[in-house]
Design a protein around this motif. Structure first.
Motif, short mmCIF file in Angstrom:
data_model
loop_
_atom_site.label_atom_id
_atom_site.label_comp_id
_atom_site.label_asym_id
_atom_site.label_seq_id
_atom_site.Cartn_x
_atom_site.Cartn_y
_atom_site.Cartn_z
N ASP A 169 0.83 -1.21 0.00
CA ASP A 169 0.00 0.00 0.00
C ASP A 169 0.87 1.26 0.00
OD1 ASP A 169 -2.30 -1.53 0.02
OD2 ASP A 169 -2.59 -1.38 2.19
N ASN A 170 1.91 1.27 0.82
CA ASN A 170 2.78 2.44 0.88
C ASN A 170 3.48 2.70 -0.44
OD1 ASN A 170 2.10 2.74 3.56
ND2 ASN A 170 3.98 1.80 4.35
N ALA A 171 3.79 1.60 -1.17
CA ALA A 171 4.50 1.75 -2.44
C ALA A 171 3.66 2.47 -3.49
CB ALA A 171 4.93 0.38 -2.96
N ALA A 172 2.38 2.53 -3.26
CA ALA A 172 1.49 3.25 -4.19
C ALA A 172 1.33 4.71 -3.80
CB ALA A 172 0.13 2.57 -4.24
N PRO A 209 17.75 -9.10 -9.65
CA PRO A 209 17.56 -7.72 -9.20
C PRO A 209 16.35 -7.51 -8.30
CG PRO A 209 17.04 -7.94 -11.53
CD PRO A 209 17.65 -9.22 -11.11
N PHE A 210 15.24 -8.24 -8.54
CA PHE A 210 14.00 -7.93 -7.84
C PHE A 210 13.32 -9.19 -7.33
CE2 PHE A 210 14.55 -4.86 -11.35
CZ PHE A 210 14.75 -3.71 -10.59
N LYS A 211 12.54 -9.01 -6.24
CA LYS A 211 11.65 -10.06 -5.76
C LYS A 211 10.31 -9.42 -5.46
CE LYS A 211 11.19 -13.81 -2.40
NZ LYS A 211 11.84 -14.51 -1.25
N ASN A 212 9.27 -9.98 -6.05
CA ASN A 212 7.95 -9.37 -5.96
C ASN A 212 7.25 -9.69 -4.65
OD1 ASN A 212 8.24 -8.36 -8.55
ND2 ASN A 212 7.30 -10.16 -9.51
N ALA A 213 6.35 -8.81 -4.28
CA ALA A 213 5.41 -9.10 -3.19
C ALA A 213 4.38 -10.10 -3.71
CB ALA A 213 4.74 -7.82 -2.72
N LYS A 214 4.14 -11.15 -2.91
CA LYS A 214 3.24 -12.22 -3.35
C LYS A 214 2.20 -12.50 -2.27
CE LYS A 214 6.85 -14.49 -6.08
NZ LYS A 214 7.63 -15.75 -6.27
N VAL A 215 1.14 -13.13 -2.72
CA VAL A 215 0.11 -13.60 -1.78
C VAL A 215 0.70 -14.75 -0.97
CG1 VAL A 215 -2.14 -14.71 -1.58
CG2 VAL A 215 -1.77 -12.89 -3.28
N THR A 226 -0.22 -8.27 -4.15
CA THR A 226 0.99 -8.50 -4.94
C THR A 226 1.54 -7.16 -5.42
OG1 THR A 226 -0.23 -8.71 -7.01
CG2 THR A 226 0.12 -10.73 -5.72
N LEU A 227 2.81 -7.18 -5.79
CA LEU A 227 3.45 -5.99 -6.37
C LEU A 227 4.56 -6.44 -7.31
CD1 LEU A 227 3.78 -2.85 -6.45
CD2 LEU A 227 5.52 -3.13 -4.66
N ASP A 228 4.54 -5.92 -8.54
CA ASP A 228 5.64 -6.12 -9.49
C ASP A 228 6.73 -5.11 -9.12
OD1 ASP A 228 7.40 -6.07 -11.64
OD2 ASP A 228 5.84 -6.48 -13.11
N VAL A 229 7.73 -5.56 -8.40
CA VAL A 229 8.75 -4.64 -7.87
C VAL A 229 9.57 -4.04 -9.00
CG1 VAL A 229 10.77 -4.48 -6.37
CG2 VAL A 229 8.80 -5.84 -5.66
#
Length: 938
Positions: free
Chosen positions: A383-386, A402-408, A417-420
């Protein structure tokens, strides 16, 4: 008897008096001898005892360390009502000074002041050493202050007892430093009545004073700390628990701590110039509402011994305030490989548990086996990332993962979820690619030096302006006071290239088919195509190739959108058959090879296993400048068109700078468009003298080796081998200089060593007038190449001028065209002006040697009554010229050759560009300047 006894008493008194002067005295009383024993002298307190005995004790376990007394601190340090004892150190009321005249030993928990009661100021002088034993640590209570002000020359050092007695320092040998403040923390529902409990020792912290002042810590090292009580209670190097913004912290290092390097529980303290090296868990950790700032932070993890560079939390309950939202800027994280002994992967940054942060100029560089470099997880964090609460700008990620996504994750209650990657790349100025560092410092070609956010101080007043990515620009602020960083700085650099994990910014990653390339180390191919309008640096790596693809790779626009293509020493580049590089007017190429690691530009066939490399398989390198060319009658409005690709060149600035080309080898280029449009190995179109060119080789080009269309660019150390047409060709007003040029031909596949032209119109200016010294040409045999041209030496024509000095032309010897070269020096008077240049001294040649079966030729389309004798007379009539046989080995004479060595002209006396030489030809008979970096034809 009485008298005797009286005497005894008198003698004893006298003895006692004498004893005060030292020594035992025996008193003889006649019939008896009575020994008089001297009592011990009354000890005079030392300066240290006078200063420190009120709050410390002399150590009974360590008498001296580093030649100094050891004094022990224990329990609670309280104010004193006694008179001041401060000399070097001591106590005056609530002020306690730890002097650098002794060594300090912590005994278990040492606590400065009570909890907002009996407060003290603990001052530690520069150069002081504090030792910690097992389970010992130092606490600065709420309301008290530490004033640890070291200097770069005399840092304050907290370390373990083991190191003091000559043992090996290791993580966890003592505790650490704990600062407890009165600033807000989100674990207290009522900040006016807050007493959060620190995780070790149950010390209280927290309050409602954001500006609370816990003192000063500067130029201080904390090493080998972090003892472990249990799985949840461990000591950090420095713990900041609700520490306020009035506290000053800069130039600190935490080295080899067994838990985190530094950790923040709430508070508003800011830190600057922080070094966190080889710490076991997280190097920089925050939670519970930290809202301070951190700038210029260098984090180095240890392989198989560290977890995260940054672990960032706020609170699992999103309603808890204050929200963690620090300002971060100029952080470099070198992520380790592997896992630590706790099973944790080495990773870069993890934002979680609803944290916020505003980050700028962050550089994360991972290793081949590092974990993810940027991860976000948890619904509150997503939520904060938005929102503006969690942002990252002008940063660089250089990692295999490089990245690891937020997942359920139902087990953790995560539903979002978030595509980091998309989140990161969607923000201003963020890059993914190679960082171009040597150690932790950016190289001059690094995108990190120019990619940072401008005017940071306007974004957040706690930050200083530093418009580069990472903790460093060209200044290493860690020098002089840190440990385990600079011990190897005097070791000579090795020539072995690094292994790259990712392609540089501005290039694209190509898939690599196993076994495709002849170099089995290659597992990374980075491609360039189209128009490059931002600076791009090609980084060298033992496992990487760069691919030019899709036709012309154009650097910059035509005197607009200027860009620089930087190419590191050791870069290997190949091109598809229709591709080439064109550096536009106003842009630059900085191809800075070295003797040990030259830059190679070649064809695709030359790098593919089993393919055959040959001339004409790709284009070449084209530099387009703003110099003068006689193709334009008005140099202030000049747009001459290059013969391939319609690129513009020309202008009114013969000092124009198109960059630098040093130790560069161009092979198998020169594709042919038609009979009049062919590519040269390196084309210099109106390139100015501000451009540096040295140590270049063009090998097996399908047209000329190098060609100049006007301009004034200068060259040194030019090696031209097996090129098909002319090896060195000039026209349209080139007025540059060249020294040390070596030209060799392939028999039956070459034309001239030099073809020199200027202009056809009588009013065209400037006139070509190069100055060339120390030139050796070994032309091929007098048989036709595929275009019908024969192997020849030098042709000067089309009204050119030139000053040629110290030239050697040695042709093939034999009795037939298959065994001897064609003419070695030819003047062509077909066009107006050549004779004039001969007569007025604009075409000269001195101190030169011709060694050929067919030494001279004169040619003209009309009959002027001249023949080869005209050329011979012109040549022999000038100073120092001769026809003579010489002996060469691979183009090089013997060091004592009487014809060539010591008989040349020293041009240094006339022009500082030229080195001082007195030999003829490209070599002095002792040094082969082509060795070590060039390609040697078989």
């Amino acid at each position: 008897m009485e008298l005797k006894n009286i005497f005894k008493l008198g003698a004893l008194a006298t003895a006692l008096a004498l004893a005060g002067c030292g020594g035992d005295i025996n008193v003889n009383t006649g019939s008896e001898t009575t020994p008089i024993v001297t009592p011990p002298p009354v000890a005079t307190p030392t300066n240290e005892e006078k200063a420190y005995s009120g709050f410390a004790t002399r150590s009974t376990t360590l008498s001296e360390v580093d030649g100094k007394q050891v004094w022990t601190l224990s329990g609670v340090l309280r104010p004193s009502s006694a008179a001041s004892t401060i000399n070097v150190g001591g106590q005056d009321g609530s002020k306690i000074v730890l002097g650098n005249d002794v060594i300090w030993l912590l005994d278990d928990a040492v606590i400065a002041g009570g909890d907002n009661d009996n407060s003290v100021q603990l001052e530690i002088l520069a150069g002081t050493k504090i030792l910690g034993g097992r389970e010992s640590y130092l606490v600065i209570s709420r309301g008290s202050q530490i004033k640890a002000e070291g200097t770069a020359e005399a840092p304050i050092v907290f370390t373990s007892v083991e190191t003091a007695v000559g043992g090996q320092g290791a993580a966890g040998q003592w505790g650490g430093l704990v600062l407890l403040g009165n600033a807000p923390v989100n674990t207290c529902p009522d900040l006016n009545n807050c007493s959060a409990s620190f995780e070790v020792g149950n010390h209280n912290y927290g309050g409602n004073d954001e500006t609370d002042n816990s003192g000063v810590i500067t130029y201080t090292r904390v090493e080998f700390g972090g003892f472990k009580i249990n799985d949840t209670q461990e000591m950090n190097g420095i713990s900041f628990a609700a520490v306020g913004s009035g506290t000053e912290v800069n130039n600190i290092q935490i080295h080899k701590n067994n838990d985190d390097g530094i950790e923040f529980w709430g508070g508003n303290v800011s830190v600057n110039n922080v070094v966190l090296t080889d710490n076991f868990d997280d190097s920089l950790d925050w939670t519970n509402g930290w809202r301070g700032s951190a700038q210029h932070v260098y984090i180095r993890q240890e392989n198989n011994a560290s977890n995260r560079g940054i672990e960032a939390d706020s609170n699992s309950d999103a309603t808890k305030t204050p929200l963690s939202q620090p300002a971060l800027a100029n952080i470099t994280i070198q992520v380790a490989d592997g896992t630590n002994s706790g099973g944790d992967d080495a990773e870069g940054i993890l934002f979680r548990k609803g944290t916020g942060a505003n980050a700028y100029n962050i550089l994360v560089k991972g290793g081949a086996n590092s974990g993810e470099c940027l991860e976000i997880n948890g619904d509150n964090t997503v939520d904060n990332a938005a929102t503006p609460e969690l942002t990252i700008e002008n940063s660089l990620i250089d990692c295999v993962e490089p990245f690891k996504n937020a997942k359920v994750d139902a087990s953790k209650g995560y539903t979002k979820t978030l595509d980091v990657k998309a989140w990161y790349e969607g923000q201003t100025g963020n890059l993914v690619g190679a960082s171009d560092l040597t150690g932790y410092m950016p190289n001059s070609s690094s995108v990190a030096l120019t990619g940072g956010k401008e005017s940071l101080a306007n974004v957040d007043a706690r930050l200083e302006n530093a418009n580069y990515i990472g903790a460093f620009n060209d200044t290493d602020w860690t020098e002089g006071w840190t440990t385990d960083i600079h011990e190897t700085t005097n070791v000579p650099p090795v020539s072995k290239l690094p292994t790259l994990n990712t392609c540089p910014v501005g290039t694209s990653t190509e898939s690599v088919v196993a076994g495709l390339y002849s170099d089995e180390n290659v597992n990374l191919v980075c491609s360039l195509s189209g128009n490059i309008t931002t600076n791009v640096t090609l980084l060298a790596g033992e496992n990487v190739l760069y691919k030019l693809d899709g036709g012309a790779v154009v650097v910059g626009g035509d005197n607009t959108n200027s860009a620089t293509l930087a190419v590191q020493a050791g870069v290997n580049m190949f091109a598809t058959n229709d591709s080439y590089i064109a550096v536009s007017r106003g842009s630059k190429i900085m191809a800075l090879g070295t003797k040990e690691n030259p830059i190679v530009m070649t064809s695709e066939e030359d790098v593919i296993d089993g393919a055959v490399a040959e001339r004409g398989q790709w284009g070449g390198l084209v530099l387009l400048g703003n110099g003068k060319t006689n193709k334009c009658s008005d140099h202030t409005q000049c747009d001459a068109t290059f013969e391939v690709g319609d690129h513009n060149y020309g202008g009114n600035d013969n000092t124009d700078n198109s960059g630098q080309i040093s130790y560069v080898v161009v092979k198998y280029a020169g594709f042919k468009v038609n009979d009049t449009q062919e590519m040269n190995g390196i084309s210099f179109a109106a390139v100015g003298s501000g451009t540096q060119v040295d140590h270049i080789q063009v090998h097996a080009n399908g047209d000329d080796g190098v060609e100049f269309w006007g301009g004034a660019v200068n060259l040194k150390y030019v090696y031209l081998t097996d090129n098909f047409d002319d090896s060195l060709d000039w026209t349209n007003g080139w007025t540059g200089k060249a020294q040390y040029v070596f030209i060799t031909h392939e028999d039956g596949n070459a034309n001239r060593g030099i073809e020199g032209d200027s202009h056809k119109g009588s009013d065209d200016t400037p006139v070509s007038m190069p100055t060339i010294s120390n030139l050796t040409i070994l032309p091929g045999v007098d048989t036709e190449n595929g275009s019908g041209d024969k192997g020849e030496g030098i042709l000067l024509r089309v009204a050119t001028g030139a000053a040629l000095h110290n030239v050697l032309v040695q042709g093939r010897k034999g009795s037939t065209s298959n065994t001897e070269s064609g003419e070695c020096l030819e003047l062509d008077g077909s066009k107006v002006g050549l004779h004039d240049n001969v007569e007025n001294g604009m075409l000269v040649m001195t101190h030169s040697v011709i060694d050929c079966n067919e030494p001279f030729k004169y040619s003209s389309d009309t009959d002027h009554g001249f023949d080869s004798s005209f050329t011979k007379t012109w040549f022999e009539g000038q100073t120092g010229n001769t026809e003579a046989e010489v002996v060469l080995t691979n183009g090089i004479p013997a060091y004592d050759d009487a014809v060539l060595v010591g008989t040349g002209k020293d041009l240094r006396t006339d022009d500082n560009f030229f080195d001082s030489t007195t030999f003829i030809g490209a070599f002095d008979g002792q040094v082969d300047w082509t060795e070590g970096w060039s390609f040697k034809p078989e």
